[in-house]
Design an enzyme around this catalytic site. Structure first.
Site, PDB file in Angstrom:
ATOM      1  CD  GLU A 261     -21.025  68.218  47.487  1.00  0.00           C
ATOM      2  OE1 GLU A 261     -21.601  67.203  48.013  1.00  0.00           O
ATOM      3  OE2 GLU A 261     -20.506  69.254  47.965  1.00  0.00           O
ATOM      4  CE  LYS A 393      -8.576  84.255  54.594  1.00  0.00           C
ATOM      5  NZ  LYS A 393      -8.086  85.331  55.343  1.00  0.00           N
ATOM      6  CG  ASP A 469     -11.761  85.231  53.030  1.00  0.00           C
ATOM      7  OD1 ASP A 469     -11.528  84.341  52.150  1.00  0.00           O
ATOM      8  OD2 ASP A 469     -10.656  85.891  53.266  1.00  0.00           O
ATOM      9  CG  HIS A 567     -24.182  62.039  46.220  1.00  0.00           C
ATOM     10  ND1 HIS A 567     -23.387  63.152  45.940  1.00  0.00           N
ATOM     11  CD2 HIS A 567     -24.426  62.213  47.459  1.00  0.00           C
ATOM     12  CE1 HIS A 567     -23.268  64.076  47.113  1.00  0.00           C
ATOM     13  NE2 HIS A 567     -23.846  63.324  48.152  1.00  0.00           N
TER      14      HIS A 567
END
Length: 583
Positions: A261, A393, A469, A567
């Site tokens: 990104e 998670k 993770d 951006h």
């Protein structure tokens, strides 16, 4: 997708009359059968077992009626003949390759004759080269080259083409045909890189899709065997940027961030600059404990309540600790909290895990306790070692309230002139935006632990770079960002509170070369031998500090109306996408 190199050869002029050797006939012995081989095999298998059954039945009947066995009928004679014939055929079938090799193999004299002839020709060529110049009677062309191995062309930067040998070609065909399981290549070949190359080629042939662009070379496949990834066919390249220096607790850190990104690293870097110019940030560890919550079931709710009372009784805690802590010298049980749903009991164990993230470690400790409880509660039915009361998670209120992994709070006071000159906004605008966006706006959305601007952006980028993770960014990104004007409204106090940062510096992806290098950059590589768990706790505080920098910069861009502009500058490719794709 697959290119084969063929050697162009010219015929070599023989120096003496060539000895004529008959070519080997490609006809197989099985070609003489009236039916296809598989049908013939099926017929003889059926005949063999049928006549065996028939003869055994007849002989059993003769024994029962006291009839002599040597007295046979016509049908029994036919059955005996069929038995012998089918047995001979099946014996030949199982050894058919061996028989064919004996029948079709050239005699030793032929091989010896050819070897002598080749040696004689070499001697003649050496002798004639000294006597006859090139261009005259002697043909000086090179002898034919052996066939080159198959080359799979790959257009991946400067990656070398994958050379497939004849042996690998046979294995690829077996994988494609389903005769060899793809997952067993590493164990069968003993070479992880070769197994990945073969699996990759087989996948391309099965799917008809090219993997050009997915690198294969330049990676240690041995390092991921049995712990990081199964059935690899390559690896994905993710650029790593550096934000910082981040001045945290008086120490400067260069924070690695793996992301695709645009603007993310630049924005976090600006936040680090603002924090540094304001004297740095302070990060405090509030709690350190990984959780695992099995679910068990009883016949009645009363029995479930009995176990709950037993586990929450302080007099039993020491016994539970002894049983739990046997799993590892780093595992130290901290607490057990229970919740009942009917006759089902959920037990949330919390334990320290040293410098490891600790899911496997705490799972082993929980299993020890389950085995121990089975003696006093034999009617306990363990449904699952994880009952989602952990919770791993998944966004969950229990993690937001009780915490999981490392709970950290990080704060900084940003000077007013830094807010104006570096962040291009004002203290008042930031405070108002934070209240309406991160607090009220998130409440309107019914957010669970999401009272922030983009904490998960920074958490995920740091996690990927350091071998954590990535899926645990769900609960690790739980964060509430607070902003307040201080010092008579001149300066800005900003803080982030993150109750469930799940990180480790040993195990999993942390041992891979690239991720290990990023951990080393932060000074938290591997286990801390002097103070077990210190490196993972330090990493958690750095993650919170990076989130603080990211929150500060993005909120400033929003307050100043610069988000879209930045951006467009950093997150838009100036290349012609159509041209790039076609090339």
């Amino acid at each position: 997708m697959e290119a084969r190199r063929r050697s162009s050869t010219k015929p070599v002029q023989s120096l003496k009359p060539a000895k004529t050797i008959p070519l080997e006939d490609s006809t197989k012995a099985s070609d003489a059968l009236p039916l296809p081989l598989y049908l013939t095999n099926a017929v003889f298998f059926t005949l063999f077992f049928s006549v065996v059954y028939f003869l055994l039945s007849r002989w059993r009947e003769k024994i029962r009626t006291s009839t002599p066995l040597h007295v046979v009928t016509f049908s029994e004679i036919v059955a005996i003949f069929t038995l012998v014939a089918s047995f001979i055929y099946l014996l030949g079938f199982f050894g058919i390759d061996f028989v064919q090799s004996l029948i079709l193999r050239p005699s030793a004299d032929v091989w010896n004759a050819e070897d002598d002839e080749e040696d004689h020709e070499v001697l003649l060529r050496k002798d004639d080269v000294r006597k006859v110049p090139c261009g005259q009677a002697l043909d000086c062309s090179l002898p034919p080259l052996p066939p080159a191995p198959i080359v799979t062309a790959q257009k991946v930067f400067d990656e070398k083409p994958v050379i497939i040998t004849e042996e690998d070609e046979e294995i690829i065909n077996s994988v494609v045909a389903g005769k060899v399981p793809s997952y067993s290549l590493e164990s069968k070949l003993g070479d992880c890189k070769r197994a990945a190359a073969i699996r990759r080629e087989a996948l391309q042939r099965l799917t008809g899709k090219s993997l050009t662009g997915l690198p294969l070379d330049g990676f240690d496949y041995e390092s991921i065997l049995g712990q990081c990834c199964e059935m690899p066919v390559g690896y994905v390249q993710i650029p790593v940027g550096i934000a910082g220096p981040l001045l945290l607790n008086g120490i400067e850190y260069s924070v690695p961030m793996a992301t695709t990104e645009g603007c993310l690293v630049a924005s976090t870097n600006r936040g680090c600059k603002a924090i540094h110019l304001s004297g740095g940030a302070t990060s405090i560890l509030l709690r350190d404990g990984m959780t695992r919550a099995p679910v068990v079931r009883f016949a009645t709710a009363k029995r479930a309540a009995d176990l709950k009372l037993y586990l929450e009784d302080p007099e039993n805690f020491e016994t539970l600790c002894l049983v739990f802590n046997r799993s590892s010298r780093f595992a130290k049980l901290q607490s057990v909290k229970c919740a009942i749903a009917g006759k089902n009991l959920y037990m949330r164990f919390m334990s320290t895990t040293g410098d490891a993230m600790g899911m496997n470690m705490i799972s082993k400790g929980v299993q020890n306790v389950m085995d121990f409880l089975q003696a006093d509660f034999p009617d306990m039915d363990v449904i699952g070692i994880s009952g989602n009361f952990c919770s791993d998670k998944k966004p969950a209120a229990v993690n937001w309230i009780e915490g999981r992994g490392k709970s950290v709070v990080c704060e900084a006071i940003i000077k007013g002139d830094v807010v104006t000159k570096v962040l291009k906004t004002s203290v008042e605008a930031l405070v108002e935006l934070n209240m309406l966006k991160n607090l009220a706006g998130s409440a309107m959305a019914g957010a669970l632990g999401g009272f922030n601007a983009h904490a998960s952006n920074i958490v995920t980028a740091v996690y990927i770079a350091t071998g954590q993770d990535p899926a645990q960014n769900v609960e690790s990104s739980h964060c509430i960002t607070m902003m307040e004007a201080v010092n008579d409204g001149k300066d800005l106090h900003i803080s982030v509170t993150m109750p469930s940062i799940e990180v480790g510096t040993v195990g999993g992806g942390t041992q891979l070369a690239s991720q290990s290098a990023c951990l080393n950059l932060l000074g938290v590589k591997g286990a801390n031998k002097e103070s077990p768990g210190a490196n993972s706790r330090m990493l958690a505080t750095i993650v919170a500090g990076a989130v603080l920098a990211g929150e500060l910069s993005l909120m400033s861009a929003l307050a100043a109306g610069q988000l879209v502009k930045s951006h467009m500058k950093y997150n838009r490719s100036s290349k012609d996408v159509t041209t790039a794709a076609s090339s």
